[in-house]
Enzyme design. Structure first.
Site, PDB file in Angstrom:
ATOM      1  N   HIS A  77      -1.670  -6.019  -9.797  1.00 48.22           N
ATOM      2  CA  HIS A  77      -0.265  -6.284  -9.479  1.00 48.22           C
ATOM      3  C   HIS A  77      -0.072  -7.634  -8.781  1.00 48.22           C
ATOM      4  O   HIS A  77       0.554  -7.700  -7.722  1.00 48.22           O
ATOM      5  CB  HIS A  77       0.291  -5.166  -8.581  1.00 48.22           C
ATOM      6  CG  HIS A  77       0.230  -3.810  -9.172  1.00 48.22           C
ATOM      7  ND1 HIS A  77       0.193  -2.648  -8.404  1.00 48.22           N
ATOM      8  CD2 HIS A  77       0.193  -3.401 -10.460  1.00 48.22           C
ATOM      9  CE1 HIS A  77       0.134  -1.595  -9.196  1.00 48.22           C
ATOM     10  NE2 HIS A  77       0.132  -2.025 -10.447  1.00 48.22           N
ATOM     11  N   PRO A  78      -0.555  -8.753  -9.332  1.00 49.40           N
ATOM     12  CA  PRO A  78      -0.362 -10.041  -8.659  1.00 49.40           C
ATOM     13  C   PRO A  78       1.094 -10.502  -8.709  1.00 49.40           C
ATOM     14  O   PRO A  78       1.780 -10.335  -9.718  1.00 49.40           O
ATOM     15  CB  PRO A  78      -1.268 -10.985  -9.454  1.00 49.40           C
ATOM     16  CG  PRO A  78      -1.347 -10.378 -10.812  1.00 49.40           C
ATOM     17  CD  PRO A  78      -1.310  -8.893 -10.592  1.00 49.40           C
TER      18      PRO A  78
END
Length: 563
Positions: A501-502
Site C-alpha cells: 500500500h505505498p
C-alpha cells in the site's frame, strides 16, 4: 543536503544532453506526433476510473498509455490468481526496496501491477475505504474539499455493492463489490476467537465504524476478479473517443513554457510522442508517478542535477513522504482439516477446486488475500483502530515458494497509520531503469510498539477456546522464539514486509512541501495533474484500492469541469 544514492559523472551528463536534444527534436514535430485532448499515463485503479469517466463526455478525446500488456493471462481473472501474478516476470514490475536499516539490512520485494488494470489486476481484492477520520484528517491537513463527506459521493458513484444501496454505499456503480462465496471453517473460528476476546461483530468494515471482526467484501463479480480496468476502462473502449495503447512505457512529460504538452513513450522498441491539447494526467502510482516527474525535470533540483537532468521545476516534495503499511505474519500448523494447504498439495484436491470453480464460481479459488478480518486498537493513545488483521486459511513462507506441505493458516498483522517516512529517488536518468525505493520501515518507536502489540494480540487470539482446537503448534515465530517484546520486534525485523500500500510521494496539500493542489494539479506546472495514491496526504487506514478509484473519479470531475 545531498540526496542519497547520487552518482554524478561525465556519463550521466552526456546521457542527459542526448536526451535533451532528442526531446527537442520530438517537440519540434520530427516524429509525426499524434494528438489527443487528455493523456492518462497508467491504467491502474485511478487511471482506469479517470479515463473511463472522461470518455463519457463525447467532446473529449482520451488516450491511455499502459506500460504493460493486455490482461489476457487467465490467472488475472481468477480471484486467487494473485498468488500466480504478483511476482510474474512481465505482469509485475517486481520492485525491490533498498536495504532497510530497520529490517536488519534486508531488501523487501514490492510487486506492483504492470498490466492492464495495474495493481488492481494483481491485488488481494479486499474492498476497504479506510476510516472516515482519515479523510477528515486530510481536510485538517489543508486539503479543503477532501473530508469524508466530500469523498463519499465518489465512493458511492464507483461502487456496485451486491448488498444494495444505502446512505454509505452505492449499488449502481461499475466496480462490483461482493461478499465472499466460501466461508472456510478456520475463518469462522477466527471470528469466534475475536468475539471471545470482546471485539464487536462488524458486518461492514466500510460502515459507520471500522472497529471489530467480520468478513471482508471483495472486488469480485460472479466469482471473477473485477479490476479497475474491467470495471471502468474496458467497457468504455467501445466509445470512439477513448484509445488504449499497451506496451507503451512513458519516458517523460514534454514541457513548453512551463506547461505539459505531451508524453514521450517507448513502444515495441521505438520512441514515440503523443501531444495533449488539454491536459496530461499521471496515474502511475506512488513509485512511477514521482519517477516520471523527476525524469521530466520536475522534482528536487539538487537530486535532478546530480542525475544530469535539466531542472524544469524545483519541487522538493516529489518522491518524499513515502508511506507504506508494514505487516508481520503469525503462522500455525493446523490440527484439523480446512487449510487450503491440504488441497493445493493434493492432485485430487486441485482437481476438486478447479471443478468447483468451473461449475459454480465458488470454493477456494475465490479466496481473497484475507477472508475474515479484525480492526482493533492496540495502543492506548489510539482513538480508532490502529491495526488490521487479515486471516488467511493457508500458510507459506513466501508466495513465490508456494504453500507449506503441512496444513496451516496465517494471521497477518498490519499497522494502519505508520509514522515512518521513506522516499523514491532516481537510480539513473535512464527512463527504463527502476527507481530506488527506501521505505524506512520501523523507524519510530510508535511503529515498533504498534507491531509488537499487534502480534501479542494475535497470540491472544490463538490462545482462545475458539482457536485452540484448530492449532497443532505455532510455526512462526517458532515456539520459544516469540515470548518477549524483544523477540517479537526481532521477528518483525527478520520476516516482516510490505502489505502493498505505498502512498504519498506526490502528496496533496496547501503547504510548501506539497506537490499537487486540491484539484490534483501539479504546482507550478500548467496542464499537468496526478491521480493515484501518490497524492494521498497520509495513507488511509486499510487497503488502498478503493481510495485510488475514488481519486480517479474526482480527478475526472475536476477535468470535465475545467473543460
Amino acid at each position: 543536503m545531498a540526496w542519497p544514492h547520487a552518482t554524478p559523472g561525465h556519463g550521466l551528463r552526456q546521457a542527459a544532453r542526448r536526451r535533451t536534444m532528442r526531446e527537442r527534436r520530438l517537440e519540434q514535430g520530427e516524429a509525426g506526433m499524434e494528438e489527443t485532448d487528455i493523456i492518462v499515463v497508467g491504467s491502474g485503479s485511478a487511471g482506469s476510473a479517470l479515463a473511463g469517466r472522461l470518455s463519457e463526455d463525447p467532446r473529449l478525446s482520451v488516450t491511455v498509455l499502459e506500460a504493460g500488456s493486455r490482461d489476457r493471462n487467465a490467472w488475472l481473472h481468477i480471484p486467487i490468481g494473485y498468488a500466480k501474478t504478483m511476482y510474474h516476470p512481465t505482469i509485475s514490475w517486481n520492485y525491490q526496496t533498498e536495504a532497510e536499516p530497520g529490517l536488519g539490512g534486508r531488501s523487501v520485494p514490492w510487486p506492483r501491477g504492470r498490466v492492464l488494470g495495474g495493481s488492481s489486476a494483481i491485488n488481494g481484492l479486499i474492498y476497504i475505504r479506510g476510516q472516515m477520520e482519515d479523510y477528515d484528517q486530510w481536510r485538517q491537513m489543508g486539503c479543503t474539499g477532501w473530508g469524508f463527506e466530500d469523498c463519499l459521493p465518489y465512493f458511492k458513484r464507483a461502487e456496485g455493492n451486491e448488498r444494495g444501496p444505502s446512505h454509505l454505499h452505492g449499488a449502481e456503480g461499475p466496480l462490483c463489490v461482493s461478499d465472499l462465496r466460501d466461508r472456510n471453517p478456520l475463518s469462522v473460528a477466527f471470528l469466534e476467537a475475536a468475539r471471545e476476546l470482546g471485539f464487536p461483530v462488524n458486518p461492514d468494515f466500510n460502515g459507520e465504524s471500522q472497529e471489530g471482526a467480520g468478513w471482508y467484501q471483495v472486488t469480485v463479480r460472479n466469482g471473477v476478479r473485477c479490476s479497475a480496468a474491467t470495471a471502468f476502462l474496458k467497457p468504455a473502449l467501445r466509445r470512439p473517443n477513448l484509445r488504449l495503447l499497451t506496451d507503451a512505457h512513458a519516458l517523460r512529460v514534454l514541457m513548453e513554457d512551463g506547461r505539459a504538452v505531451g508524453v514521450a513513450y517507448r513502444q515495441h522498441g521505438q520512441e514515440k510522442v503523443i501531444r495533449a491539447r488539454r491536459e496530461v494526467v499521471l496515474s502511475g502510482g506512488a513509485i512511477n508517478s514521482p519517477q516520471l516527474l523527476m525524469l521530466s525535470g520536475i522534482g528536487p533540483a539538487e537530486h535532478l542535477q546530480e542525475m544530469g537532468i535539466e531542472v524544469r521545476r524545483d519541487t522538493p516534495g516529489v518522491g518524499r513522504h513515502l508511506q507504506d503499511h508494514f505487516q508481520a505474519r503469525l503462522m500455525f500448523r493446523a490440527s484439523q482439516r480446512g487449510s487450503l494447504n491440504e488441497m493445493v498439495n493434493s492432485l485430487w484436491g486441485m482437481a476438486r477446486m478447479g471443478a468447483q470453480y468451473a461449475l459454480t464460481r465458488s470454493g477456494p479459488l475465490t479466496f481473497a488475500a484475507g477472508t475474515s478480518g479484525l480492526f482493533a486498537r492496540v495502543l492506548p493513545q489510539s482513538a480508532t483502530p490502529d491495526v488490521q488483521f487479515h486471516f488467511i486459511p493457508w500458510s507459506a513462507d513466501t508466495v513465490k515458494e508456494g504453500l507449506h506441505r503441512f496444513p496451516g493458516f496465517t494471521m497477518s498483522v498490519c499497522q494502519l497509520r505508520p509514522e515512518s517516512r521513506g522516499d523514491i529517488t532516481l537510480a539513473s536518468p535512464d527512463p527504463m531503469a527502476k527507481a530506488r525505493i527506501r521505505a524506512n520501515y520501523l523507524a519510530t518507536e510508535t511503529d515498533r510498539q504498534c507491531m509488537v502489540e499487534g502480534l501479542k494480540l494475535a497470540q491472544r487470539l490463538a490462545d482462545t477456546r475458539a482457536m485452540q482446537p484448530w492449532i497443532e503448534s505455532r510455526y512462526a515465530p517458532a515456539p520459544g522464539k516469540g515470548e518477549t517484546d524483544e523477540d517479537l520486534l526481532e521477528f518483525c525485523r527478520n520476516t516482516g514486509g510490505t502489505i502493498y500500500h505505498p502512498t504519498s510521494t506526490c502528496r496533496m496539500g496547501s503547504d510548501e512541501g506539497a506537490v499537487v493542489d486540491t484539484e490534483l494539479r501539479v504546482k507550478g506546472v500548467d496542464r499537468l495533474r496526478i491521480a493515484d495514491c501518490s497524492i494521498m496526504p497520509a495513507v488511509v487506514s486499510g487497503n488502498t484500492n478503493a481510495g485510488a478509484i475514488m481519486i480517479g473519479e474526482r480527478c475526472a470531475e475536476f477535468i470535465r469541469r475545467a473543460a
